[in-house]
Design a protein around this motif. Structure first.
Motif, PDB file in Angstrom:
ATOM      1  N   ASP A  98      -4.799   3.928  -4.313  1.00 57.73           N
ATOM      2  CA  ASP A  98      -4.809   2.592  -4.679  1.00 57.73           C
ATOM      3  C   ASP A  98      -4.088   1.580  -3.648  1.00 57.73           C
ATOM      4  OD1 ASP A  98      -3.299   0.405  -6.929  1.00 57.73           O
ATOM      5  OD2 ASP A  98      -5.386   0.298  -6.049  1.00 57.73           O
ATOM      6  N   VAL A  99      -4.898   0.851  -2.956  1.00 58.64           N
ATOM      7  CA  VAL A  99      -4.317  -0.092  -1.872  1.00 58.64           C
ATOM      8  C   VAL A  99      -4.254  -1.513  -2.251  1.00 58.64           C
ATOM      9  CG1 VAL A  99      -4.532   1.392  -0.124  1.00 58.64           C
ATOM     10  CG2 VAL A  99      -6.661   0.015  -1.003  1.00 58.64           C
ATOM     11  N   PRO A 100      -3.445  -1.852  -3.395  1.00 56.02           N
ATOM     12  CA  PRO A 100      -3.383  -3.348  -3.840  1.00 56.02           C
ATOM     13  C   PRO A 100      -3.105  -4.339  -2.883  1.00 56.02           C
ATOM     14  CG  PRO A 100      -1.408  -2.142  -4.376  1.00 56.02           C
ATOM     15  CD  PRO A 100      -2.135  -1.112  -3.862  1.00 56.02           C
ATOM     16  N   GLY A 101      -2.583  -3.928  -1.708  1.00 58.71           N
ATOM     17  CA  GLY A 101      -2.318  -4.845  -0.590  1.00 58.71           C
ATOM     18  C   GLY A 101      -3.538  -5.453  -0.048  1.00 58.71           C
ATOM     19  N   ASN A 102      -4.549  -4.370   0.284  1.00 60.63           N
ATOM     20  CA  ASN A 102      -5.551  -4.665   0.813  1.00 60.63           C
ATOM     21  C   ASN A 102      -6.589  -5.548  -0.100  1.00 60.63           C
ATOM     22  OD1 ASN A 102      -4.897  -2.920   3.015  1.00 60.63           O
ATOM     23  ND2 ASN A 102      -6.754  -1.391   2.437  1.00 60.63           N
ATOM     24  N   ARG A 103      -6.535  -5.148  -1.420  1.00 59.62           N
ATOM     25  CA  ARG A 103      -7.270  -6.163  -2.304  1.00 59.62           C
ATOM     26  C   ARG A 103      -6.704  -7.480  -2.227  1.00 59.62           C
ATOM     27  NH1 ARG A 103      -6.658  -1.529  -5.834  1.00 59.62           N
ATOM     28  NH2 ARG A 103      -5.202  -2.581  -6.955  1.00 59.62           N
ATOM     29  N   ILE A 104      -5.213  -7.547  -2.189  1.00 53.75           N
ATOM     30  CA  ILE A 104      -4.850  -9.065  -1.785  1.00 53.75           C
ATOM     31  C   ILE A 104      -5.186  -9.745  -0.748  1.00 53.75           C
ATOM     32  CG2 ILE A 104      -2.532 -10.251  -1.841  1.00 53.75           C
ATOM     33  CD1 ILE A 104      -1.363  -8.093  -3.652  1.00 53.75           C
ATOM     34  N   LEU A 105      -5.211  -8.895   0.217  1.00 56.08           N
ATOM     35  CA  LEU A 105      -5.556  -9.369   1.249  1.00 56.08           C
ATOM     36  C   LEU A 105      -7.318  -9.959   1.443  1.00 56.08           C
ATOM     37  CD1 LEU A 105      -5.089 -10.014   4.532  1.00 56.08           C
ATOM     38  CD2 LEU A 105      -5.742  -7.536   5.006  1.00 56.08           C
ATOM     39  N   ALA A 106      -7.973  -8.892   0.791  1.00 54.78           N
ATOM     40  CA  ALA A 106      -9.527  -9.277   0.863  1.00 54.78           C
ATOM     41  C   ALA A 106      -9.485 -10.612   0.072  1.00 54.78           C
ATOM     42  CB  ALA A 106     -10.207  -8.201   0.151  1.00 54.78           C
ATOM     43  N   SER A 107      -8.672 -10.747  -0.946  1.00 50.08           N
ATOM     44  CA  SER A 107      -8.894 -11.930  -1.800  1.00 50.08           C
ATOM     45  C   SER A 107      -8.328 -13.387  -1.459  1.00 50.08           C
ATOM     46  CB  SER A 107      -7.990 -11.689  -3.204  1.00 50.08           C
ATOM     47  OG  SER A 107      -8.102 -12.990  -3.975  1.00 50.08           O
ATOM     48  N   VAL A 108      -7.108 -13.169  -0.568  1.00 48.55           N
ATOM     49  CA  VAL A 108      -6.648 -14.417   0.002  1.00 48.55           C
ATOM     50  C   VAL A 108      -7.025 -14.495   1.369  1.00 48.55           C
ATOM     51  CG1 VAL A 108      -4.725 -14.329  -1.629  1.00 48.55           C
ATOM     52  CG2 VAL A 108      -4.252 -13.333   0.761  1.00 48.55           C
ATOM     53  N   GLY A 109      -7.219 -13.283   2.195  1.00 52.41           N
ATOM     54  CA  GLY A 109      -7.596 -13.486   3.462  1.00 52.41           C
ATOM     55  C   GLY A 109      -8.620 -14.500   3.972  1.00 52.41           C
ATOM     56  N   PRO A 110      -9.952 -14.548   3.155  1.00 56.03           N
ATOM     57  CA  PRO A 110     -10.912 -15.336   3.882  1.00 56.03           C
ATOM     58  C   PRO A 110     -10.441 -16.836   3.629  1.00 56.03           C
ATOM     59  CG  PRO A 110     -11.804 -13.404   2.445  1.00 56.03           C
ATOM     60  CD  PRO A 110     -10.451 -13.477   2.310  1.00 56.03           C
ATOM     61  N   ALA A 111      -9.959 -17.120   2.251  1.00 59.24           N
ATOM     62  CA  ALA A 111      -9.271 -18.444   1.915  1.00 59.24           C
ATOM     63  C   ALA A 111      -8.413 -18.791   3.218  1.00 59.24           C
ATOM     64  CB  ALA A 111      -8.737 -18.518   0.834  1.00 59.24           C
ATOM     65  N   ASN A 156       0.881  -1.219   0.075  1.00 63.29           N
ATOM     66  CA  ASN A 156       0.075  -0.058  -0.151  1.00 63.29           C
ATOM     67  C   ASN A 156       0.917   1.216  -0.092  1.00 63.29           C
ATOM     68  OD1 ASN A 156      -2.343  -1.362   0.002  1.00 63.29           O
ATOM     69  ND2 ASN A 156      -2.610  -1.294   2.119  1.00 63.29           N
ATOM     70  N   GLY A 157       1.876   1.109   0.822  1.00 65.09           N
ATOM     71  CA  GLY A 157       2.858   2.368   0.687  1.00 65.09           C
ATOM     72  C   GLY A 157       3.520   2.666  -0.389  1.00 65.09           C
ATOM     73  N   LEU A 158       3.890   1.664  -1.184  1.00 64.59           N
ATOM     74  CA  LEU A 158       4.554   1.983  -2.479  1.00 64.59           C
ATOM     75  C   LEU A 158       3.426   2.453  -3.474  1.00 64.59           C
ATOM     76  CD1 LEU A 158       6.986  -1.303  -2.744  1.00 64.59           C
ATOM     77  CD2 LEU A 158       7.650   0.936  -2.305  1.00 64.59           C
ATOM     78  N   SER A 159       2.407   1.791  -3.261  1.00 67.27           N
ATOM     79  CA  SER A 159       1.313   2.529  -4.288  1.00 67.27           C
ATOM     80  C   SER A 159       1.013   3.660  -4.069  1.00 67.27           C
ATOM     81  CB  SER A 159       0.200   1.642  -4.264  1.00 67.27           C
ATOM     82  OG  SER A 159      -0.877   1.869  -5.122  1.00 67.27           O
ATOM     83  N   ALA A 160       0.899   4.177  -2.998  1.00 68.65           N
ATOM     84  CA  ALA A 160       0.730   5.485  -2.477  1.00 68.65           C
ATOM     85  C   ALA A 160       1.666   6.562  -3.052  1.00 68.65           C
ATOM     86  CB  ALA A 160       0.321   5.449  -1.130  1.00 68.65           C
ATOM     87  N   GLU A 161       2.823   6.085  -2.795  1.00 62.02           N
ATOM     88  CA  GLU A 161       4.128   6.933  -3.325  1.00 62.02           C
ATOM     89  C   GLU A 161       4.217   7.194  -4.742  1.00 62.02           C
ATOM     90  OE1 GLU A 161       8.928   7.039  -2.756  1.00 62.02           O
ATOM     91  OE2 GLU A 161       7.587   5.514  -1.847  1.00 62.02           O
TER      92      GLU A 161
END
Length: 764
Positions: free
Chosen positions: A270-283, A46-51
């Motif tokens: 953009d928070v790609p990390g959150n999207r990845i977490l939302a994708s793999v987190g539940p599984a 998320n930090g890299l994406s924001a920068e």
């Protein structure tokens, strides 16, 4: 229970300490380390994406200034423009098509100006539209330094020599001389570029140092924001004077080239990390839970007792029995539902002996909706349960009671042929339903309507029996409710006729074929025609004239009365244009008042026709005032405020409440024809008419008498003080053309008593 207690015995405790707890601790440590690693990676991503987005926005802001200069170069370095500006009279249309308006439409430039050698505006365009050159005064002071600086640096670009390609490597001609800066205009960030207008070739002469200037302005908080957002995939980009990002947002400051702080661009990164977490987190969580559950399951002993197995089997059987009961019984009352009722009806039909008779009764509670609306659905449910208990006490062991849904019930009754037990059961149900109910501390009174069909007289098919019982129920409700009606073939024919009428009425409305409007004159006490009442007529191409009493009730029950009423209103308003001295009266149905935006539709139709609402009288019956008082009052108030007059039709036949007259503020009351026609036959009719006239006079209402057919009736009504009269004594309902001829043949418009044929007018 014994198996559960054995787990905590001494062997169970050793298993717990030696195996289960270490396994759980290792699993917990593993899961914690994995979760920490995932969250750390998410935060870094998320930090890299924001920068990256911060750098992109900053570059886009600076690039906007260069892009503005690139766009200018396409037209500022141009032989045709130099020659056009050298003309004594400018072709503004050419300048719009090629410079100001074109730059706005093509590149989204907000403001474009052309300055002469004295820095005076000679053409201006704002928002892709040509404007007065005086509009340049709005920005003159803010960009004067850029303009004067460019004039001083006649051979430089951005303070650098033109020959120095590094100073303006984004320009292509090598001839452009300009100055472009990021400024604050009207508190908004703006890219401003000023470029000298020079020829692209040496073939066109021009005076160096006296070139015209092209000024372009692009505000960076308008369409530019969407451009940046689309280009860099930025969500929720906006400009703000203050640094006030919401939770989860970031900002980048905007400064002018002079170092003046302008504001901030704020957006949700953009928070790609959150999207990845939302994708793999539940599984991952599901997998972890599954592992923990598996570990927990393995910790139990595998041995199961016979008693536990038996309990499981018993529970399954009980659950199956309960599900079976719910599948064939009503949850609220416990009575058989439709599926079980139909099954039992099929069996009864199949097993019926020659000396037996099957009776199917359809029941519907009267005034049940009123209980629901006033006391709530809990009260309605309580009433349904109480009624079902009463029904159960009335029927025999071979009978079946079912709740079909809502307040609808059905009874299957088997009796000996020739007996009247079915009719007697209906009478008992009616009497029982009328007894008061104690509902949530309130005493409630309802009734029931019953439709009865007998087999084999009513047919031997289940579907047909239910259909005919429903038809009989409909007849019972139509004939006053709180009664039962036995199905007869005539009822089926009536339903078929109503269906045919409905279908053909829809066709007539769609094709505008066969429907007509007749007009019956209304005359003042002195005999002058003051208005007409619009009456619907239907001349069927095959069946001929169909009385309104046959198709209007069908229209009201099917909802066709709404388009039919609108059609009559349009026709009446159109016809009224030919009779400027008359008002036209149109009847309204209670069904129309229940449609959304009814009053607004009426007003729109009248205005569309060009008719004055003050010449339109809307007739309503007392049943309209009884139905949905609040909505009706609002609709009538809206119509009266728009100029319409409201007449209360058939006055005296319903409740005739003084409260309604006061609350709904009607303008006229119309005495029902039944009172007029009873004059000379009953002294009560004369007394009622005098009372209604006195009431109308006391409340300053116009009083109209309907159904006037004899001279004696007219004289009595005139002496009683009736303001207006209507009836065959004056004229039957006639066509629009006949009304026009009636008015054109008489200068005084005094109507003579009606003689068969066209009405005859008295001459003055």
């Amino acid at each position: 229970m014994s198996q559960a207690l054995s787990f905590f015995s001494r062997p169970g405790q050793r298993f717990l300490h030696s195996i289960l707890l270490p396994v759980l601790l290792v699993a917990l440590a593993t899961f914690s380390l994995g979760a920490f690693s995932i969250l750390r990676a998410v935060d870094s991503s998320n930090g890299l994406s924001a920068e990256r987005q911060l750098r992109s926005v900053d570059r886009s802001i600076r690039a906007a200034v260069h892009e503005l200069a690139q766009q200018q170069e396409m037209v500022a370095v141009w032989d045709d423009l130099v020659m056009e500006l050298s003309q004594s009279e400018l072709d503004l249309k050419w300048l719009d098509a090629n410079i100001g308006v074109w730059l706005g439409k093509t590149f989204g430039q907000d403001e474009v100006y052309i300055l002469n050698e004295r820095d005076e505006p000679i053409a201006a365009a704002i928002a892709s539209q040509r404007v007065s050159v005086r509009d340049y005064d709005r920005v003159r002071a803010q960009i004067d330094n850029v303009v004067s600086g460019l004039r001083r640096a006649s051979d430089t670009v951005d303070g650098q020599p033109v020959a120095d390609s590094g100073a303006a490597n984004y320009l292509v001609t090598g001839r452009a001389v300009h100055d472009a800066q990021l400024l604050e205009l009207f508190g908004r960030p703006a890219a401003v570029s000023v470029m000298k207008i020079v020829p692209e070739s040496d073939a066109v002469p021009y005076l160096r140092g006296r070139e015209s200037l092209l000024v372009s302005i692009r505000f960076l908080d308008g369409s530019f924001i969407k451009q940046i957002a689309d280009r860099n995939l930025i969500e929720g980009l906006r400009f703000s004077d203050v640094d006030n990002p919401d939770a989860g947002e970031i900002s980048v400051p905007v400064q002018s080239d002079a170092g003046v702080h302008i504001g901030y661009f704020i957006w949700k990164p953009d928070v790609p990390g959150n999207r990845i977490l939302a994708s793999v987190g539940p599984a991952t969580a599901v997998a972890a839970i599954a592992i923990l559950l598996l570990l927990g399951a393995l910790s139990y002993r595998l041995k199961q007792s016979t008693a536990a197995l038996e309990r499981t089997v018993l529970e399954l059987k009980a659950s199956e029995a309960h599900a079976h009961h719910l599948a064939f019984h009503d949850v609220l009352t416990g009575l058989p539902n439709r599926a079980l009722f139909e099954d039992r009806l099929n069996h009864a039909i199949a097993r019926t002996q020659a000396d037996e008779r099957i009776a199917v009764m359809m029941l519907d509670l009267d005034r049940f909706k009123h209980v629901n609306d006033t006391l709530g659905h809990h009260a309605g449910d309580s009433l349904i349960r109480d009624f079902s208990i009463r029904l159960a006490k009335l029927v025999g062991a071979r009978d079946t009671i079912t709740r079909l849904g809502g307040d609808e019930f059905a009874i299957l009754h088997v009796s000996v042929a020739g007996a009247n037990s079915a009719e007697e059961l209906c009478e008992r149900v009616l009497a029982t339903a009328l007894e008061p109910y104690d509902v949530l501390g309130n005493q409630v009174f309802v009734g029931t309507s019953i439709g009865l069909v007998l087999a084999p007289d009513g047919g031997a098919d289940r579907v047909e029996l239910l259909r005919r019982a429903d038809i009989a129920l409909y007849r019972a409700k139509a004939e006053g409710r709180n009664c039962f009606r036995t199905f007869t073939p005539e009822m089926d024919e009536t339903i078929n006729v109503r269906r045919i009428v409905e279908e053909e009425l829809r066709i007539a409305l769609d094709t505008d074929d066969g429907l007509e409007v007749a007009y019956q004159p209304q005359v003042a006490a002195g005999g002058a025609i003051v208005g007409v009442e619009a009456l619907i007529r239907w001349r069927h191409p095959v069946r001929g004239f169909i009385p309104p009493s046959q198709f209007v009730p069908v229209a009201e029950q099917t909802g066709l009365i709404v388009p039919l009423g609108e059609w009559v209103l349009r026709q009446a308003c159109r016809a009224a244009q030919s009779w400027p001295d008359l008002f036209v009266s149109v009847n309204l149905s209670p069904v129309q008042f229940r449609t959304a935006n009814f009053a607004e539709k009426v007003i729109a139709i009248v205005r569309e026709s060009g008719c004055d609402p003050r010449r339109v009288e809307l007739e309503v019956t007392e049943s309209v005032l009884l139905d949905e008082v609040s909505a009706t009052a609002d609709a009538l108030r809206t119509l009266r405020e728009a100029g319409f007059r409201i007449a209360l039709d058939d006055f005296g036949t319903g409740y005739s409440s003084l409260g309604y007259l006061h609350r709904f503020e009607v303008d006229k009351i119309k005495i029902d024809r039944s009172f007029t026609q009873s004059l000379g036959q009953s002294s009560k009719a004369a007394a009622v008419i005098k009372a209604i006239v006195s009431l109308g006079q006391a409340m300053s209402l116009t009083v109209t008498a309907e159904g006037v057919e004899t001279e004696m009736q007219r004289a009595f009504l005139h002496n009683a003080g009736c303001n207006e009269m209507q009836g065959y004594l004056f004229s039957k309902p006639i066509t629009e053309n006949q009304v026009t001829r009636m008015l054109s043949r008489a200068s005084s418009r005094i109507v003579q008593p009606f003689v068969e044929g066209s009405p005859i007018l008295k001459a003055s």
